[in-house]
Design a protein around this motif. Sequence first.
Motif, PDB file in Angstrom:
ATOM      1  N   GLU A 114     -16.711  46.788 -22.129  1.00 54.66           N
ATOM      2  CA  GLU A 114     -17.301  47.786 -21.249  1.00 54.66           C
ATOM      3  C   GLU A 114     -17.204  49.159 -21.907  1.00 54.66           C
ATOM      4  N   PRO A 136     -21.715  47.625 -19.146  1.00 52.79           N
ATOM      5  CA  PRO A 136     -21.491  46.605 -20.177  1.00 52.79           C
ATOM      6  C   PRO A 136     -21.922  47.101 -21.555  1.00 52.79           C
ATOM      7  N   ASP A 156     -19.782  54.325 -27.124  1.00 55.95           N
ATOM      8  CA  ASP A 156     -20.345  53.265 -27.967  1.00 55.95           C
ATOM      9  C   ASP A 156     -20.681  53.803 -29.367  1.00 55.95           C
ATOM     10  N   LYS A 184     -23.383  46.574 -25.373  1.00 55.68           N
ATOM     11  CA  LYS A 184     -24.495  45.727 -25.814  1.00 55.68           C
ATOM     12  C   LYS A 184     -24.578  45.588 -27.333  1.00 55.68           C
ATOM     13  N   ASN A 185     -23.504  45.871 -28.051  1.00 60.90           N
ATOM     14  CA  ASN A 185     -23.596  45.863 -29.516  1.00 60.90           C
ATOM     15  C   ASN A 185     -22.760  44.753 -30.156  1.00 60.90           C
ATOM     16  N   GLN A 186     -22.677  43.610 -29.483  1.00 57.72           N
ATOM     17  CA  GLN A 186     -21.917  42.484 -30.025  1.00 57.72           C
ATOM     18  C   GLN A 186     -22.485  42.016 -31.365  1.00 57.72           C
ATOM     19  N   THR A 187     -23.792  41.976 -31.487  1.00 57.74           N
ATOM     20  CA  THR A 187     -24.405  41.472 -32.719  1.00 57.74           C
ATOM     21  C   THR A 187     -24.060  42.350 -33.910  1.00 57.74           C
ATOM     22  N   LYS A 228     -17.103  40.406 -25.119  1.00 55.90           N
ATOM     23  CA  LYS A 228     -17.480  41.145 -23.926  1.00 55.90           C
ATOM     24  C   LYS A 228     -16.675  42.435 -23.856  1.00 55.90           C
TER      25      LYS A 228
END
Length: 365
Positions: free
Chosen positions: A276, A285, A232, A287-290, A274
């Motif tokens: 992984e 999963p 990530d 978690k850095n979509q924003t 979405k």
Amino acid sequence: MAEAADFQGTRPSPARRWLRRTASAVLGAPLLAGLLAVPAAGAAPAAEPAKAPTGSRTVDVSLNTLTPSVPSEDDTLTVSGTLTNRGKETISSAEVDLRVGPQLTGRGEVDDAAKRSVYVPGVDPVAVGGKYTVKFPKLARGISQDFTLTVPVDKLGLDDPGVYQLGVSVSGRTTTAPYEQVLGIERSFLPWQPEATDKRTKLTFLWPLIASPHVTAETRSDEQQTPVFTDDDLAKELAPGGRLEQMVALGSRLPVTWVIDPDLLASVAAMAGKYEVESGDTTVPGKNQTVAKQWLTALEKVVEDGKVIALPFADPDLASIAHRGKAVTGTLSHLQNASTVAATTVETILHVKPSTDFAWPVNGA
């Protein structure tokens, strides 16, 4: 017993003191001899003194100012600098001259002129001469002298607009060479444009948005085929204060040409949905979509009225393709496919039509 007596503060006998001095002298003599012998045996030969420069390297000529930097026909060119005699002898009847020309055409000629460090008869132009010289009765060894040359521009023989070679030379005589010769020279360049042009040359910065790959070839087996990232770390570069976030923020305030890696865009677009992230033998999963959405929105806004270049997708080895691609069937067509996919990716995500006429080879190869 003697050591014990010493530690207890008792005074050793004269005989014992004599034995100790004798033993110290006997043991110390070979050690001292060895220490004295080592430098003599291993000493390097004395370095020979550096030879003083000769010929047109005798005098070091440095140029400090050149005004105006782009003269017009009515100007007077002023060149100042310093002379330092690096030779072994005093130079008499020293004369500083300005040499201008020829006109240089192309980057190759400019580079060749910049590399020359000695006077080359027949290549270096003749001196302007006349009253436009500076004379010194003598230049003593190791001594520096400042000079200033002033020459009306209309005496320089400039012709067509362009870049001309400019040289400052010093000539003189020495005891061993009692004839006039060039003993030092330094070169620079003189742009010449007597009339204003209709259109000024424009400049831009190539502003690269490039990152290492983070998406694996694996996808989850769900209907969305969720992409899997190796880590990530890309989110750290996209977040406020991160490298890619700063590149977009700074580029938005500058007249830049955006050079974009389409694989980076595709990766951030995948992160915006979405995804992984690998974690040991499994995945977790993302978690850095924003963060991804905010970065894409900011980039889309700053490039909407700018110039955008899309690099070939997946960073193909352009140096190898350039050198060997024609010899391997299908290689050039793969490069074309990479450029086509790049254009589609940029246009789909950023809604601008990019140019694909440029590439960015690794390490400038």
